[in-house]
Design an enzyme around this catalytic site. Structure first.
Site, short mmCIF file in Angstrom:
data_model
loop_
_atom_site.label_atom_id
_atom_site.label_comp_id
_atom_site.label_asym_id
_atom_site.label_seq_id
_atom_site.Cartn_x
_atom_site.Cartn_y
_atom_site.Cartn_z
N GLU A 1 8.08 5.42 -33.02
CA GLU A 1 7.78 6.61 -32.06
C GLU A 1 7.94 8.28 -31.45
O GLU A 1 7.18 9.20 -32.25
CB GLU A 1 6.70 5.37 -31.33
CG GLU A 1 4.95 6.37 -30.77
CD GLU A 1 5.03 5.39 -29.95
OE1 GLU A 1 5.43 4.48 -29.05
OE2 GLU A 1 3.49 6.18 -29.29
N1 LIG Z 1 -10.60 12.17 -22.47
C1 LIG Z 1 -9.47 11.95 -22.29
N2 LIG Z 1 -8.87 11.61 -21.23
C2 LIG Z 1 -7.86 10.87 -19.94
N3 LIG Z 1 -7.50 9.75 -21.00
C3 LIG Z 1 -7.30 10.00 -22.26
C4 LIG Z 1 -8.39 10.67 -22.72
N4 LIG Z 1 -8.26 10.64 -24.08
C5 LIG Z 1 -7.67 9.38 -24.53
N5 LIG Z 1 -6.91 9.61 -23.26
C6 LIG Z 1 -5.81 8.42 -22.79
O1 LIG Z 1 -4.71 8.99 -23.16
C7 LIG Z 1 -3.73 7.37 -23.49
C8 LIG Z 1 -3.59 7.51 -25.26
O2 LIG Z 1 -2.55 6.57 -25.29
P1 LIG Z 1 -2.81 5.32 -26.84
O3 LIG Z 1 -1.69 6.03 -27.50
O4 LIG Z 1 -3.89 4.66 -26.61
O5 LIG Z 1 -1.66 4.06 -26.36
P2 LIG Z 1 0.10 4.21 -26.44
O6 LIG Z 1 0.37 5.34 -27.13
O7 LIG Z 1 0.65 3.76 -25.50
O8 LIG Z 1 -0.18 2.91 -27.56
C9 LIG Z 1 -4.72 6.60 -22.97
O9 LIG Z 1 -3.66 6.11 -21.80
C10 LIG Z 1 -6.30 7.28 -23.03
O10 LIG Z 1 -6.90 6.59 -22.18
CA LIG Z 2 -0.16 7.28 -28.61
#
Ligand SMILES: Nc1ncnc2c1ncn2[C@@H]1O[C@H](COP(=O)(O)OP(=O)(O)O)[C@@H](O)[C@H]1O
Ligand SMILES: [Ca+2]
Length: 500
Positions: A174
């Site tokens: 990743e």
């Molecule tokens: N507009 C936004 N404002 C704040 N946080 C956001 C927004 N869009 C996405 N996120 C956050 O960004 C993060 C994306 O993580 P994600 O890729 O789903 O998880 P991981 O990479 O740990 O598997 C999450 O915490 C999500 O809530």
């Molecule tokens: Ca991610």
């Protein structure tokens, strides 16, 4: 006689008309046939396509990439043409309803069918990579994570694309693929230029990756990824911190604050006037905090914001362990990290949070950034809601925590100083393509980044064979079915494989 004459006299004009009409008929027929043929047999397509689904902890997103058909496997630039955000939560949230995970992908799959020309469907590779949400589910309940993968794979197999497997990426992958994406899009790889480090903040994990001249993997082999790209060798330092994405980090902080099982909690990381009932069993339902669940606690507690940035920093800092380090130097939690080197691109939640807070200008003095956060966190919750009626309440409530967490992670965790902080650029997209691991992942699996420079003399094949590293769910995961071996022939190589 006269009739015959008449006919003879009329015949030149008659012939002209006949030829004219016949000509028109032939042209019409040719046009009709051409249209028919063109409709059935599409024109040759200029582009090829590839699709990657990013199954993150908070949501799934689909990315469509295209590249010039005739430059395939070469330096033809791959760009993102489309993306689609799957409605609802990430696939790891479907543990008790696996079929729902497969069904959730339907709308974006339909969008992909419309975006990719149908003549290319069958040859378009489709990958799904899951990150920390599925890593956690796999730790917590391996059979549930298997069931989710089965449902997702069934859904993707039924698409017209060439489905090449769904699997959990290791943290190293990743981090490394995020680095590849950023440097590929910035065109730093073909030129052999100095590269940019990559900072990725997710919901469940966070990654830091950068090339370090002082790091050859001897001290901490698990943190080394080696590449040969366009004739250049890279030693990449990379680490993924599971449970240090911003959602799990918040859980960790709340867990430390509720260890004694109180009925109410005054929390400095939430706005004054913010008040919410939180369920103990919900808060502790994650492997990141499960072990610290209070022995005895009420069903829920009342979370009340006090909006105090400085106390919030103190509370956030407690989720980092700075007490032990068995290496020459560490970031936190005993993780080796060489001295920071070069510039960095910070994306994903770094962007979402700092963009919302108007704090993407990293050249501002550190004190200014802190002052702005201090003022922001102190803003009453009612004012926040009034000023941002269309922002998702969950996001709005957590930006004070998230901003404080980001600042603490970068400065105390990774050791960015007032000086090196300026080397960070907060990015969302580069030349129209989202920064993230997906593009690098696809480039690697489709062998689109050659090991040698395109015009180099035909040396012995340098593509390095990759075995999955002996780490992370990608190696010892739930079922071999979900861990196809797409990395054969890839140019990406975890160091321990090279050295074994
Ligand atoms: N507009 C936004 N404002 C704040 N946080 C956001 C927004 N869009 C996405 N996120 C956050 O960004 C993060 C994306 O993580 P994600 O890729 O789903 O998880 P991981 O990479 O740990 O598997 C999450 O915490 C999500 O809530
Ligand atoms: Ca991610």
């Amino acid at each position: 006689m006269s009739e015959q004459r008449e006919m003879k006299e009329a015949s030149p004009g008659y012939r002209t008309v006949t030829i004219f009409v016949a000509g028109i008929a032939v042209i019409a027929l040719v046009a009709l046939v051409t249209v028919g043929v063109l409709q059935n047999k599409p024109l040759p397509q200029k582009y090829k396509y590839g699709i990657v689904m990013d199954a993150g902890s908070s949501h799934t997103a689909l990315y469509i990439y295209q590249w010039p058909a005739e430059k395939d496997n070469n330096t033809g630039r791959v760009t993102q043409t489309d993306s689609c955000r799957v409605d609802g939560p990430g696939i790891s949230s479907y543990a008790s309803n696996p079929r729902g995970a497969g069904e959730s992908l339907g709308d974006c799959m339909l969008k992909a069918r419309q975006a990719v020309p149908s003549s290319r469907h069958g040859e378009t590779p489709l990958y799904l990579g899951a990150t920390a949400g599925m890593r956690l589910l796999n730790i917590e309940n391996a059979s549930a994570s298997d069931a989710v993968f089965q449902a997702v794979e069934a859904a993707l197999h039924s698409s017209p694309f060439s489905f090449r497997g769904a699997r959990i990426l290791s943290g190293q992958e990743e981090g490394a693929f995020g680095w590849v994406t950023v440097n590929y899009l910035d065109d730093r790889l073909t030129q052999g230029q100095e590269t940019t480090g990559a900072l990725d903040l997710g919901g469940a994990s966070t990654q830091i990756s950068f090339v370090s001249a002082r790091f050859d993997g001897t001290e901490s082999p698990h943190n080394l990824m080696t590449f040969r790209l366009y004739g250049n060798d890279y030693n990449l330092y990379t680490h993924s911190y599971l449970c240090y994405g911003k959602d799990q980090a918040l859980r960790k902080m709340l867990a430390l604050q509720t260890a004694s099982g109180p009925t109410s909690l005054s929390d400095p990381c939430f706005h004054p006037g913010y008040i919410r009932t939180r369920d103990y069993s919900e808060l502790y339902a994650s492997p990141c905090v499960a072990r610290s669940k209070p022995q005895a606690s009420p069903r829920n507690f009342t979370l009340k914001g006090t909006g105090d940035f400085d106390s919030c920093r103190t509370a956030v800092k407690k989720i980092f362990d700075f007490s032990k380090c068995n290496f020459s130097r560490c970031s936190f939690n005993g993780v080796f990290q060489p001295e920071l080197q070069g510039s960095f691109g910070a994306f994903s939640a770094y962007y979402f949070v700092l963009d919302f807070l108007n704090l993407t200008d990293t050249s501002a003095p550190m004190e200014t950034i802190k002052d702005k956060l201090r003022e922001y966190c102190a803003t009453p919750w009612a004012d926040m809601q009034r000023q941002h009626p269309s922002t998702k309440v969950k996001y709005l409530a957590e930006y004070c925590f998230s901003g404080t967490y980001i600042l603490t992670l970068l400065t105390e965790g990774y050791n960015f100083t007032a000086d090196t902080f300026k080397e960070i650029t907060i990015i969302r997209k580069i030349k129209g393509s989202d920064a993230g691991w997906t593009l690098g992942y696809m480039l690697n699996l489709t062998n689109m980044i050659p090991a040698e420079a395109p015009d180099a003399p035909p040396a012995a094949p340098r593509r390095l064979r990759v075995h999955h590293g002996a780490h992370g769910p990608a190696a010892g995961g739930p079922s071999p079915l979900h861990h196809l071996h797409p990395q054969q022939d890839s140019v990406l190589q975890p160091a321990q494989d090279r050295m074994s």
